[in-house]
Scaffold this motif. Structure first.
Motif, PDB file in Angstrom:
ATOM      1  N   ARG A 128       0.818  -1.196   0.000  1.00  0.00           N
ATOM      2  CA  ARG A 128       0.000   0.000   0.000  1.00  0.00           C
ATOM      3  C   ARG A 128       0.861   1.259   0.000  1.00  0.00           C
ATOM      4  N   THR A 129       0.380   2.280  -0.687  1.00  0.00           N
ATOM      5  CA  THR A 129       0.912   3.632  -0.533  1.00  0.00           C
ATOM      6  C   THR A 129      -0.235   4.512  -0.063  1.00  0.00           C
ATOM      7  N   GLU A 130       0.085   5.450   0.813  1.00  0.00           N
ATOM      8  CA  GLU A 130      -0.946   6.306   1.389  1.00  0.00           C
ATOM      9  C   GLU A 130      -0.474   7.748   1.437  1.00  0.00           C
ATOM     10  N   GLN A 131      -1.433   8.646   1.350  1.00  0.00           N
ATOM     11  CA  GLN A 131      -1.195  10.063   1.585  1.00  0.00           C
ATOM     12  C   GLN A 131      -2.119  10.496   2.729  1.00  0.00           C
ATOM     13  N   HIS A 140       3.519  10.840   3.609  1.00  0.00           N
ATOM     14  CA  HIS A 140       3.465   9.731   2.650  1.00  0.00           C
ATOM     15  C   HIS A 140       3.892   8.458   3.379  1.00  0.00           C
ATOM     16  N   ARG A 141       3.077   7.421   3.235  1.00  0.00           N
ATOM     17  CA  ARG A 141       3.364   6.179   3.964  1.00  0.00           C
ATOM     18  C   ARG A 141       3.403   5.008   2.993  1.00  0.00           C
ATOM     19  N   PHE A 142       4.351   4.117   3.223  1.00  0.00           N
ATOM     20  CA  PHE A 142       4.558   2.935   2.391  1.00  0.00           C
ATOM     21  C   PHE A 142       4.462   1.705   3.285  1.00  0.00           C
ATOM     22  N   ARG A 143       3.605   0.748   2.890  1.00  0.00           N
ATOM     23  CA  ARG A 143       3.278  -0.372   3.762  1.00  0.00           C
ATOM     24  C   ARG A 143       3.396  -1.707   3.008  1.00  0.00           C
ATOM     25  N   TYR A 144       3.930  -2.705   3.725  1.00  0.00           N
ATOM     26  CA  TYR A 144       3.920  -4.077   3.198  1.00  0.00           C
ATOM     27  C   TYR A 144       3.392  -5.001   4.292  1.00  0.00           C
ATOM     28  N   VAL A 174       7.090   9.158   5.715  1.00  0.00           N
ATOM     29  CA  VAL A 174       7.997  10.269   5.424  1.00  0.00           C
ATOM     30  C   VAL A 174       7.170  11.533   5.210  1.00  0.00           C
ATOM     31  N   ALA A 175       7.713  12.652   5.693  1.00  0.00           N
ATOM     32  CA  ALA A 175       7.055  13.943   5.549  1.00  0.00           C
ATOM     33  C   ALA A 175       8.114  15.035   5.511  1.00  0.00           C
TER      34      ALA A 175
END
Length: 230
Positions: A128-131, A140-144, A174-175
């Motif tokens: 997933r990628t999220e804002q 911005h978040r990156f999830r596995y 990250v921000a």
């Protein structure tokens, strides 16, 4: 094999929170009930709507019960192959309504999911990628996430029988002007398929937030959910 996996997840879920009990100043506990509805538009396209409430049950070294936030979410999922799907989601988090010092949040999500079921156990890989958007910051978040689920009675899930769902997830946030934050989550739940359209689940989730910092935050969730397929 299924009983072995169940015991492995339960043992880890119990041991990780115990390691943090001695440092209760950074331990927070929540109860999070959720209701969700799945609606299939076509054979390959479906919608999911959910409402979740996150409530403090342990905070500032004391037992309590108060609402932290409400999450209203929608996902649109498209199956691109029998074992693969993509999804897009939008979520709104009502937090300022309960904690005046916090901001409400709009979240956009993009997802890719692949599953594999060689025997009774189904394995899932989700990216997933999220804002996460607030008035003051966009994160911005990156999830596995790696997940398993299987019936607890036999090799096929029948109505009225229990099943197990477990997952392990890593996250990177990250921000602008902020240091990267690394989180880890481990969860295990027991569910029951009451009929062909309704499932109930309950379990626990342990989170270690910002685990690369000098003082990571330890969070324990009690999870309950009802899922209705229309």
């Amino acid at each position: 094999m299924t009983m072995y996996c169940t015991k492995w997840f339960l043992i880890v879920l119990l041991l990780l929170p115990l390691a943090t009990v001695g440092a209760q100043t950074n331990l927070t506990g929540y109860w999070q009930p959720q209701v969700a509805a799945n609606y299939k538009v076509t054979g390959t396209y479906s919608h999911n709507f959910s409402l979740a409430s996150r409530n403090y049950i342990y905070d500032d070294e004391a037992l309590t019960l108060r609402v932290r936030q409400l999450d209203l979410a929608h996902f649109s999922k498209l199956k691109v192959r029998d074992d693969q799907s993509i999804a897009f989601g939008i979520q709104y988090r009502f937090r300022n309504n309960f904690e005046k010092s916090r901001e409400n949040e709009l979240r956009l999500t993009q997802q890719y999911n692949i599953t594999n079921k060689p025997f009774a156990i189904r394995y899932g890989h989700r990216v997933r990628t999220e804002q996460r958007i607030t008035n003051s910051l966009t994160t911005h978040r990156f999830r596995y996430r790696f997940a398993v689920d299987f019936p607890l009675m036999g090799e096929k899930l029948n109505v009225g029988e229990p099943y197990f769902v477990g997952s392990l997830e890593n996250l990177l946030s990250v921000a602008k002007n902020n240091s990267p934050e690394y989180d880890a989550r481990l969860s295990g739940q027991i569910g029951w398929e009451l009929n062909r359209g309704l499932k109930l689940q309950m379990g626990v989730e342990y989170r270690m937030e910002d685990y690369s910092s000098s003082l990571p935050q330890n969070i324990l969730f009690l999870l309950t959910s009802a899922q209705l397929s229309l």
